[in-house]
Design a protein around this motif. Structure first.
Motif, PDB file in Angstrom:
ATOM      1  N   THR A  62     -72.061 -45.906  51.278  1.00 37.06           N
ATOM      2  CA  THR A  62     -73.026 -44.996  50.656  1.00 37.06           C
ATOM      3  C   THR A  62     -73.234 -43.682  51.399  1.00 37.06           C
ATOM      4  O   THR A  62     -73.881 -42.784  50.873  1.00 37.06           O
ATOM      5  N   LYS A  63     -72.732 -43.584  52.628  1.00 34.90           N
ATOM      6  CA  LYS A  63     -72.977 -42.408  53.476  1.00 34.90           C
ATOM      7  C   LYS A  63     -74.486 -42.179  53.651  1.00 34.90           C
ATOM      8  O   LYS A  63     -74.964 -41.045  53.693  1.00 34.90           O
ATOM      9  N   THR A  64     -75.229 -43.276  53.705  1.00 33.49           N
ATOM     10  CA  THR A  64     -76.677 -43.228  53.882  1.00 33.49           C
ATOM     11  C   THR A  64     -77.062 -44.056  55.100  1.00 33.49           C
ATOM     12  O   THR A  64     -76.548 -45.160  55.286  1.00 33.49           O
ATOM     13  N   ASP A  85     -81.640 -36.325  62.531  1.00 36.27           N
ATOM     14  CA  ASP A  85     -81.471 -36.072  61.106  1.00 36.27           C
ATOM     15  C   ASP A  85     -80.479 -34.933  60.864  1.00 36.27           C
ATOM     16  O   ASP A  85     -79.592 -35.022  60.001  1.00 36.27           O
ATOM     17  N   LYS A  89     -76.764 -35.210  59.011  1.00 35.70           N
ATOM     18  CA  LYS A  89     -76.486 -34.381  57.831  1.00 35.70           C
ATOM     19  C   LYS A  89     -75.230 -33.545  58.035  1.00 35.70           C
ATOM     20  O   LYS A  89     -74.450 -33.344  57.096  1.00 35.70           O
ATOM     21  N   TYR A  93     -74.004 -37.411  56.125  1.00 38.04           N
ATOM     22  CA  TYR A  93     -74.858 -38.561  55.847  1.00 38.04           C
ATOM     23  C   TYR A  93     -76.224 -38.123  55.315  1.00 38.04           C
ATOM     24  O   TYR A  93     -76.755 -37.080  55.714  1.00 38.04           O
ATOM     25  N   THR A  94     -76.777 -38.922  54.428  1.00 36.50           N
ATOM     26  CA  THR A  94     -78.152 -38.764  53.977  1.00 36.50           C
ATOM     27  C   THR A  94     -79.012 -39.774  54.732  1.00 36.50           C
ATOM     28  O   THR A  94     -78.586 -40.914  54.954  1.00 36.50           O
ATOM     29  N   THR A  95     -80.210 -39.363  55.148  1.00 34.01           N
ATOM     30  CA  THR A  95     -81.080 -40.268  55.894  1.00 34.01           C
ATOM     31  C   THR A  95     -82.278 -40.698  55.040  1.00 34.01           C
ATOM     32  O   THR A  95     -82.822 -39.903  54.275  1.00 34.01           O
ATOM     33  N   LEU A  96     -82.648 -41.955  55.176  1.00 34.56           N
ATOM     34  CA  LEU A  96     -83.869 -42.490  54.575  1.00 34.56           C
ATOM     35  C   LEU A  96     -84.817 -42.820  55.718  1.00 34.56           C
ATOM     36  O   LEU A  96     -84.552 -43.739  56.501  1.00 34.56           O
ATOM     37  N   VAL A 119     -77.690 -49.315  52.801  1.00 31.36           N
ATOM     38  CA  VAL A 119     -77.398 -48.247  53.755  1.00 31.36           C
ATOM     39  C   VAL A 119     -76.243 -48.682  54.642  1.00 31.36           C
ATOM     40  O   VAL A 119     -75.974 -49.878  54.794  1.00 31.36           O
TER      41      VAL A 119
END
Length: 330
Positions: A62-64, A85, A89, A93-96, A119
């Motif tokens: 997912t690149k998350t 973060d 990025k 990657y996206t961060t949650l 993730v």
């Protein structure tokens, strides 16, 4: 004919990799070339074909990345988080980001929820490490990186708290202070409550401190202020060491209110290197950990873990002792 009832778990065991790696292989995610060839050979040898249903339920690449933090109002946490973060990025990657407000149950629940959200990895800025953390780390099949607290069964990035504490103790005692009060936190926080405290105590004792009082606070300025004020109404050490800059600033408020002067009557040292600590008058002598390096190192390490590259299980973040004007030479 080869057995066609082979499962993803079977393939993972035969290849010596995690189930998540097999899942990434089938879903087109990143897998090291040597591992990819190994999996391909096993799959072809056993004529394995995952069912459409199984593939739809398996995690995709997912690149998350999930990041679990104890709070958002801490200067240190926000510094590390912002750098981390930005680094992730930059690598696509996206961060949650999940804030637990220092609630351990919420922390554990958040880790499991992020895992179920597929993730690729989780970074935990932990306040402590318990058996429950060990259990959930063993349960999930994606990388879990601990930051700020040591996780002996996995990978962690921590400040070099013992040596920083030792240097502070050495600094205070070598400036001639024999009667010192150290205001720290509960041992539940192993980094600050154990390693940092042990370093301070060892440095003080080895460099000639005669009397050391210990008071337990939490991380708030307000609690430290009340504890220090009560203490200073009965005793007067020549030096107070706060386990954080916030604790030290709470002590400074008590020192001023009781009519003492810093550093003439009572010297003061903290940990944190916050800007506010440097702009008070006199400026605070303090330890500054390299928070930016922590953020970068955490980002790089979680990506390496996802890509199954080698990482060191324990990584120490360096520090700098900043000499302000808050310690008198006796």
């Amino acid at each position: 004919m080869k057995n066609k009832k082979l499962t993803m778990n079977d393939i993972a065991k035969m290849a010596g990799v995690g189930k998540s790696t097999v899942s990434r292989y089938f879903n087109g995610g990143y897998v090291k070339e040597s591992t990819r060839l190994k999996l391909k050979k096993i799959i072809e040898e056993y004529n394995y074909e995952p069912s459409a249903l199984a593939q739809s339920l398996k995690a995709k690449y997912t690149k998350t990345i999930g990041i679990v933090v104890p709070c958002l109002d801490s200067i240190t946490t926000s510094r590390v988080l912002m750098v981390m973060d930005e680094y992730l990025k930059d690598y696509g990657y996206t961060t949650l980001i999940v804030n637990t407000n220092h609630n351990e149950l919420r922390e554990l629940t958040s880790i499991e929820q992020l895992w179920r959200m597929n993730v690729d990895g989780i970074i935990l800025m932990a306040t402590n490490v318990t058996m429950a953390h060990q259990n959930i780390a063993a349960k999930i099949d994606i990388p879990l990186l601990f930051v700020a607290q040591r996780f002996k069964l996995g990978v962690s990035i921590i400040n070099d708290d013992y040596n920083a504490g030792y240097d502070v103790g050495k600094y205070g005692a070598s400036h001639g202070h024999k009667y010192i009060c150290y205001i720290g936190v509960n041992r539940k926080d192993e980094a600050v409550g154990v390693y940092r405290k042990d370093g301070v105590m060892d440095g003080l004792k080895e460099y000639g401190a005669i009397k050391i009082d210990f008071l337990e606070s939490d991380f708030s300025l307000e609690k430290a202020y009340h504890i220090a004020k009560e203490y200073l109404q009965h005793k007067q050490p020549s030096l107070i060491i706060g386990a954080t800059d916030n604790i030290a600033l709470g002590c400074l408020k008590a020192i001023n209110e009781l009519g003492f002067k810093m550093p003439e009557d009572i010297s003061l040292i903290g940990f944190g290197g916050y800007e506010t600590s440097l702009f008070i008058n006199p400026s605070l002598t303090t330890i500054r950990f390299n928070n930016e390096e922590t953020g970068i190192r955490a980002g790089k390490t979680i990506i390496d873990l996802i890509e199954e590259n080698h990482v060191d299980d324990l990584q120490l973040i360096d520090y700098q002792l900043i000499e302000g004007e808050s310690v008198r030479i006796i």
